[in-house]
Write a protein that holds these residues in place. Structure first.
Motif, PDB file in Angstrom:
ATOM      1  N   LEU A 103       0.837  -1.210   0.000  1.00 43.51           N
ATOM      2  CA  LEU A 103       0.000   0.000   0.000  1.00 43.51           C
ATOM      3  C   LEU A 103       0.869   1.256   0.000  1.00 43.51           C
ATOM      4  O   LEU A 103       0.554   2.241  -0.697  1.00 43.51           O
ATOM      5  N   ALA A 104       1.966   1.225   0.760  1.00 51.04           N
ATOM      6  CA  ALA A 104       2.870   2.382   0.769  1.00 51.04           C
ATOM      7  C   ALA A 104       3.455   2.620  -0.608  1.00 51.04           C
ATOM      8  O   ALA A 104       3.618   3.773  -1.040  1.00 51.04           O
ATOM      9  N   GLU A 105       3.771   1.540  -1.327  1.00 52.87           N
ATOM     10  CA  GLU A 105       4.286   1.678  -2.700  1.00 52.87           C
ATOM     11  C   GLU A 105       3.251   2.320  -3.609  1.00 52.87           C
ATOM     12  O   GLU A 105       3.559   3.199  -4.426  1.00 52.87           O
ATOM     13  N   LYS A 106       2.007   1.879  -3.490  1.00 56.38           N
ATOM     14  CA  LYS A 106       0.945   2.418  -4.350  1.00 56.38           C
ATOM     15  C   LYS A 106       0.703   3.898  -4.068  1.00 56.38           C
ATOM     16  O   LYS A 106       0.446   4.680  -4.989  1.00 56.38           O
ATOM     17  N   GLN A 107       0.775   4.265  -2.802  1.00 48.36           N
ATOM     18  CA  GLN A 107       0.505   5.662  -2.448  1.00 48.36           C
ATOM     19  C   GLN A 107       1.564   6.613  -2.995  1.00 48.36           C
ATOM     20  O   GLN A 107       1.303   7.802  -3.163  1.00 48.36           O
ATOM     21  N   THR A 108       2.752   6.101  -3.266  1.00 47.82           N
ATOM     22  CA  THR A 108       3.846   6.972  -3.722  1.00 47.82           C
ATOM     23  C   THR A 108       4.154   6.795  -5.203  1.00 47.82           C
ATOM     24  O   THR A 108       5.147   7.326  -5.684  1.00 47.82           O
ATOM     25  N   ALA A 109       3.332   6.045  -5.915  1.00 44.10           N
ATOM     26  CA  ALA A 109       3.568   5.858  -7.345  1.00 44.10           C
ATOM     27  C   ALA A 109       3.494   7.194  -8.070  1.00 44.10           C
ATOM     28  O   ALA A 109       2.547   7.970  -7.904  1.00 44.10           O
ATOM     29  N   GLY A 110       4.526   7.497  -8.852  1.00 39.55           N
ATOM     30  CA  GLY A 110       4.557   8.735  -9.630  1.00 39.55           C
ATOM     31  C   GLY A 110       5.054   9.942  -8.865  1.00 39.55           C
ATOM     32  O   GLY A 110       5.114  11.039  -9.436  1.00 39.55           O
ATOM     33  N   ALA A 111       5.407   9.792  -7.592  1.00 40.29           N
ATOM     34  CA  ALA A 111       5.922  10.929  -6.817  1.00 40.29           C
ATOM     35  C   ALA A 111       7.294  11.332  -7.330  1.00 40.29           C
ATOM     36  O   ALA A 111       8.086  10.499  -7.766  1.00 40.29           O
ATOM     37  N   SER A 112       7.601  12.631  -7.288  1.00 40.47           N
ATOM     38  CA  SER A 112       8.880  13.116  -7.812  1.00 40.47           C
ATOM     39  C   SER A 112      10.050  12.632  -6.961  1.00 40.47           C
ATOM     40  O   SER A 112      11.091  12.233  -7.485  1.00 40.47           O
ATOM     41  N   GLU A 113       9.914  12.675  -5.658  1.00 41.08           N
ATOM     42  CA  GLU A 113      10.936  12.157  -4.748  1.00 41.08           C
ATOM     43  C   GLU A 113      10.401  10.857  -4.151  1.00 41.08           C
ATOM     44  O   GLU A 113       9.935  10.807  -3.018  1.00 41.08           O
ATOM     45  N   ARG A 114      10.469   9.820  -4.960  1.00 41.75           N
ATOM     46  CA  ARG A 114       9.771   8.588  -4.610  1.00 41.75           C
ATOM     47  C   ARG A 114      10.301   7.933  -3.335  1.00 41.75           C
ATOM     48  O   ARG A 114       9.534   7.420  -2.525  1.00 41.75           O
ATOM     49  N   VAL A 115      11.633   7.953  -3.156  1.00 37.44           N
ATOM     50  CA  VAL A 115      12.209   7.302  -1.975  1.00 37.44           C
ATOM     51  C   VAL A 115      11.705   7.967  -0.705  1.00 37.44           C
ATOM     52  O   VAL A 115      11.261   7.297   0.230  1.00 37.44           O
ATOM     53  N   LYS A 116      11.783   9.315  -0.675  1.00 36.04           N
ATOM     54  CA  LYS A 116      11.326  10.033   0.508  1.00 36.04           C
ATOM     55  C   LYS A 116       9.822   9.881   0.695  1.00 36.04           C
ATOM     56  O   LYS A 116       9.332   9.715   1.823  1.00 36.04           O
ATOM     57  N   ALA A 117       9.088   9.925  -0.411  1.00 38.17           N
ATOM     58  CA  ALA A 117       7.632   9.798  -0.329  1.00 38.17           C
ATOM     59  C   ALA A 117       7.235   8.424   0.213  1.00 38.17           C
ATOM     60  O   ALA A 117       6.325   8.301   1.040  1.00 38.17           O
ATOM     61  N   ARG A 118       7.930   7.385  -0.250  1.00 34.56           N
ATOM     62  CA  ARG A 118       7.629   6.031   0.243  1.00 34.56           C
ATOM     63  C   ARG A 118       7.928   5.934   1.733  1.00 34.56           C
ATOM     64  O   ARG A 118       7.167   5.333   2.492  1.00 34.56           O
ATOM     65  N   GLU A 119       9.030   6.541   2.165  1.00 30.79           N
ATOM     66  CA  GLU A 119       9.390   6.501   3.572  1.00 30.79           C
ATOM     67  C   GLU A 119       8.317   7.175   4.417  1.00 30.79           C
ATOM     68  O   GLU A 119       7.914   6.662   5.470  1.00 30.79           O
ATOM     69  N   MET A 120       7.814   8.313   3.966  1.00 31.70           N
ATOM     70  CA  MET A 120       6.791   9.016   4.727  1.00 31.70           C
ATOM     71  C   MET A 120       5.481   8.220   4.750  1.00 31.70           C
ATOM     72  O   MET A 120       4.795   8.145   5.783  1.00 31.70           O
ATOM     73  N   ALA A 121       5.138   7.635   3.598  1.00 32.10           N
ATOM     74  CA  ALA A 121       3.910   6.834   3.542  1.00 32.10           C
ATOM     75  C   ALA A 121       4.018   5.626   4.467  1.00 32.10           C
ATOM     76  O   ALA A 121       3.067   5.270   5.172  1.00 32.10           O
ATOM     77  N   LEU A 122       5.200   5.014   4.470  1.00 31.91           N
ATOM     78  CA  LEU A 122       5.413   3.840   5.313  1.00 31.91           C
ATOM     79  C   LEU A 122       5.360   4.217   6.783  1.00 31.91           C
ATOM     80  O   LEU A 122       4.808   3.476   7.616  1.00 31.91           O
ATOM     81  N   ARG A 123       5.902   5.395   7.118  1.00 30.90           N
ATOM     82  CA  ARG A 123       5.841   5.844   8.507  1.00 30.90           C
ATOM     83  C   ARG A 123       4.399   6.065   8.950  1.00 30.90           C
ATOM     84  O   ARG A 123       4.021   5.718  10.077  1.00 30.90           O
ATOM     85  N   GLY A 124       3.609   6.655   8.065  1.00 32.08           N
ATOM     86  CA  GLY A 124       2.204   6.899   8.402  1.00 32.08           C
ATOM     87  C   GLY A 124       1.439   5.607   8.626  1.00 32.08           C
ATOM     88  O   GLY A 124       0.668   5.486   9.578  1.00 32.08           O
ATOM     89  N   ILE A 125       1.651   4.642   7.742  1.00 35.97           N
ATOM     90  CA  ILE A 125       0.957   3.350   7.884  1.00 35.97           C
ATOM     91  C   ILE A 125       1.430   2.630   9.141  1.00 35.97           C
ATOM     92  O   ILE A 125       0.630   2.040   9.876  1.00 35.97           O
ATOM     93  N   ALA A 126       2.742   2.670   9.394  1.00 37.31           N
ATOM     94  CA  ALA A 126       3.287   2.013  10.584  1.00 37.31           C
ATOM     95  C   ALA A 126       2.724   2.634  11.854  1.00 37.31           C
ATOM     96  O   ALA A 126       2.398   1.928  12.817  1.00 37.31           O
ATOM     97  N   ALA A 127       2.570   3.970  11.854  1.00 41.25           N
ATOM     98  CA  ALA A 127       2.016   4.641  13.025  1.00 41.25           C
ATOM     99  C   ALA A 127       0.568   4.218  13.260  1.00 41.25           C
ATOM    100  O   ALA A 127       0.119   4.071  14.408  1.00 41.25           O
ATOM    101  N   GLU A 128      -0.170   4.015  12.154  1.00 40.82           N
ATOM    102  CA  GLU A 128      -1.567   3.596  12.255  1.00 40.82           C
ATOM    103  C   GLU A 128      -1.678   2.182  12.830  1.00 40.82           C
ATOM    104  O   GLU A 128      -2.535   1.907  13.672  1.00 40.82           O
ATOM    105  N   LEU A 129      -0.786   1.286  12.372  1.00 44.17           N
ATOM    106  CA  LEU A 129      -0.844  -0.108  12.815  1.00 44.17           C
ATOM    107  C   LEU A 129      -0.207  -0.320  14.189  1.00 44.17           C
ATOM    108  O   LEU A 129      -0.461  -1.338  14.839  1.00 44.17           O
ATOM    109  N   ALA A 130       0.627   0.627  14.607  1.00 44.48           N
ATOM    110  CA  ALA A 130       1.331   0.460  15.882  1.00 44.48           C
ATOM    111  C   ALA A 130       0.361   0.317  17.045  1.00 44.48           C
ATOM    112  O   ALA A 130       0.605  -0.458  17.987  1.00 44.48           O
ATOM    113  N   GLY A 131      -0.752   1.045  16.986  1.00 48.00           N
ATOM    114  CA  GLY A 131      -1.729   0.948  18.057  1.00 48.00           C
ATOM    115  C   GLY A 131      -2.381  -0.427  18.105  1.00 48.00           C
ATOM    116  O   GLY A 131      -2.706  -0.935  19.184  1.00 48.00           O
TER     117      GLY A 131
END
Length: 477
Positions: A55-83
């Motif tokens: 899901l993190a990969e899909k959310q960052t598809a086509g982003a200009s700074e894909r590596v950073k965008a994927r990292e931020m998306a992954l952090r957001g998802i991880a924060a959601e699942l952490a609870g």
């Protein structure tokens, strides 16, 4: 099979009644059901976490700074699942990456785990070791690794899988070892309360030899301590008995020594590095040196004939514990005073036969090469530190033969003789030993599990007994 005590000598061994056997069987059945439920839940969790990575990969598809965008998306998802998982977002992010790697790069392992062929511990070992194997050989590695894992505990197969992965690596182990050896060093890591860790990064065979020598010396000291603490009750020429408080068997200062073997090893290491000799040598007499310093390290290396001849740079096997480079193995071979030629299976490496068959010493060497470790399921105590046990006791006419002998560590040797567990040597000509829990009602006369002649391989367990944790198609390395 049976213990040294006859059937009449088991009253205090905890054998219990057949009702206890039925209760234990019910517990085992419940445990198996619980293990299946836990396994399926673990598989589902891994797939959920892998899907989070997708899901993190899909959310960052086509982003200009894909590596950073994927990292931020992954952090957001991880924060959601952490609870949900009651963990930190950093922990969840790491677990998502591990799950994604497992699902994407080890599909055969995931399928075997889901089917119940292996457990979570096996999966961790395969994933950890499998990264050594190149991508184009990963499927072959997984297939062979899963076969080795079935019927074995994870720790028991770790070294065999590492050897397998090393052989599939595109660069030779010798070449990689030479580069790694350039980084050998000694360093100190300061700890609390005036203590520090002395860390030496060395070739595995050297480190293993150091620990072996320290262990042998420590055991010599502890043995001398036990002798020193035993009073000498022999009377002198006048009929007087020496005072136990002032006289020890060797007059040493080891009477009051209460150090553990770990403490003795540490003290001997300090003495050897600082002074070149142990400060207290229980074997020393008068002004002469003792024999403690003469103790040498023992290591066992299994190496193929092709490697010895220089036709193969594949790693050799250090007592089934870890691989060593071919150059070191050949150097050891050139300096060794004795040889045991081992006939091994061309694919699995299973030791099948040894060409030197002389009384006692040769049999011990063969059994060490065959067993590698204590034969109790999951035990990793090296055979060189185990006790040889007669499966059928010598007192019951059991033969001193390799088919009636097995290496058991002290703990599991006692388990065999004082609990419901019994050793059974499996049929088919394979060097295997399995532990079985036998029903007291099903035990034949004379304490034996079958009516075969002493020393013969036993048939599979009857319905009266349950074969527990049998080994796979080869001895665990």
């Amino acid at each position: 099979m049976h213990s040294k005590d006859g059937p009449a000598g088991r009253a205090g061994s905890g054998m219990g009644s057949d009702g206890d056997v039925d209760a234990l069987a019910a517990l085992v059945a419940d445990a198996e059901g619980a293990a299946d439920d836990a396994r399926l839940a673990q598989v589902r969790e891994v797939r959920v976490l892998a899907a989070a990575g997708v899901l993190a990969e899909k959310q960052t598809a086509g982003a200009s700074e894909r590596v950073k965008a994927r990292e931020m998306a992954l952090r957001g998802i991880a924060a959601e699942l952490a609870g949900v998982f009651v963990a930190t977002d950093r922990t969840l992010q790491r677990r998502i990456d591990e799950a994604r790697d497992l699902v994407d790069n080890f599909p055969v392992t995931m399928a075997a785990w889901e089917a119940g062929r292996i457990v979570r511990g096996h999966v961790r070992v395969i994933q950890e070791v499998g990264c050594i194997a190149p991508a184009d050989a990963r499927e072959e590695f997984e297939r062979i690794a899963i076969e080795k894992c079935e019927g074995e505990t994870p720790n028991r197969v770790r070294d065999a899988l590492r050897m397998l992965a090393e052989r599939l690596h595109p660069r030779s182990f010798t070449e990689r070892h030479e580069e790694a050896a350039a980084g050998r060093c000694v360093r100190v890591q300061t700890g609390p309360d005036g203590m520090s860790d002395l860390i030496a990064t060395l070739p595995t065979v050297i480190a293993d030899g150091i620990v072996d020598r320290l262990t042998r010396q420590a055991r010599e000291i502890i043995t001398a301590r036990a002798h020193a603490s035993t009073p000498d009750t022999r009377a002198d020429a006048d009929g007087a008995t020496p005072d136990a408080d002032t006289t020890s068997r060797d007059g040493s200062s080891f009477v009051d020594d209460a150090r553990t073997i770990d403490q003795v090893r540490a003290d001997v290491l300090s003495d050897l590095l600082l002074a070149g000799t142990p400060a207290l040598d229980p074997t020393a007499t008068g002004d002469s040196d003792g024999t403690l310093g003469a103790i040498r390290a023992h290591v066992e290396v299994a190496v193929s004939a092709l490697t010895l001849m220089g036709h193969d740079e594949g790693p050799a096997d250090l007592t089934g514990r870890s691989p060593i480079d071919a150059v070191t193995a050949r150097e050891f071979a050139g300096n060794t005073p004795s040889w045991d030629r081992l006939l091994t299976h061309p694919v699995t490496g299973t030791v099948l036969e040894c060409d030197s068959y002389r009384p006692t010493a040769a049999m011990v060497r063969l059994l060490r090469a065959r067993d590698r470790h204590c034969r109790f399921p999951g035990c990793r105590q090296p055979a060189i530190r185990c006790e040889l046990d007669h499966t059928i006791a010598a007192s019951d006419a059991g033969a001193t033969h390799v088919c009636n002998l097995a290496n058991l560590c002290k703990r599991h040797h006692d388990v065999k003789h004082h609990t419901r567990w019994h050793v059974r040597q499996l049929p088919g000509g394979r060097p295997l030993v399995a532990f079985t829990i036998a029903s007291t009602a099903a035990r034949p006369p004379a304490g034996r599990d079958d009516e075969q002649p002493p020393g013969a391989l036993s048939p599979p367990p009857r319905s009266g007994g349950r074969l527990h944790a049998p080994f796979g198609s080869e001895p665990p390395f």
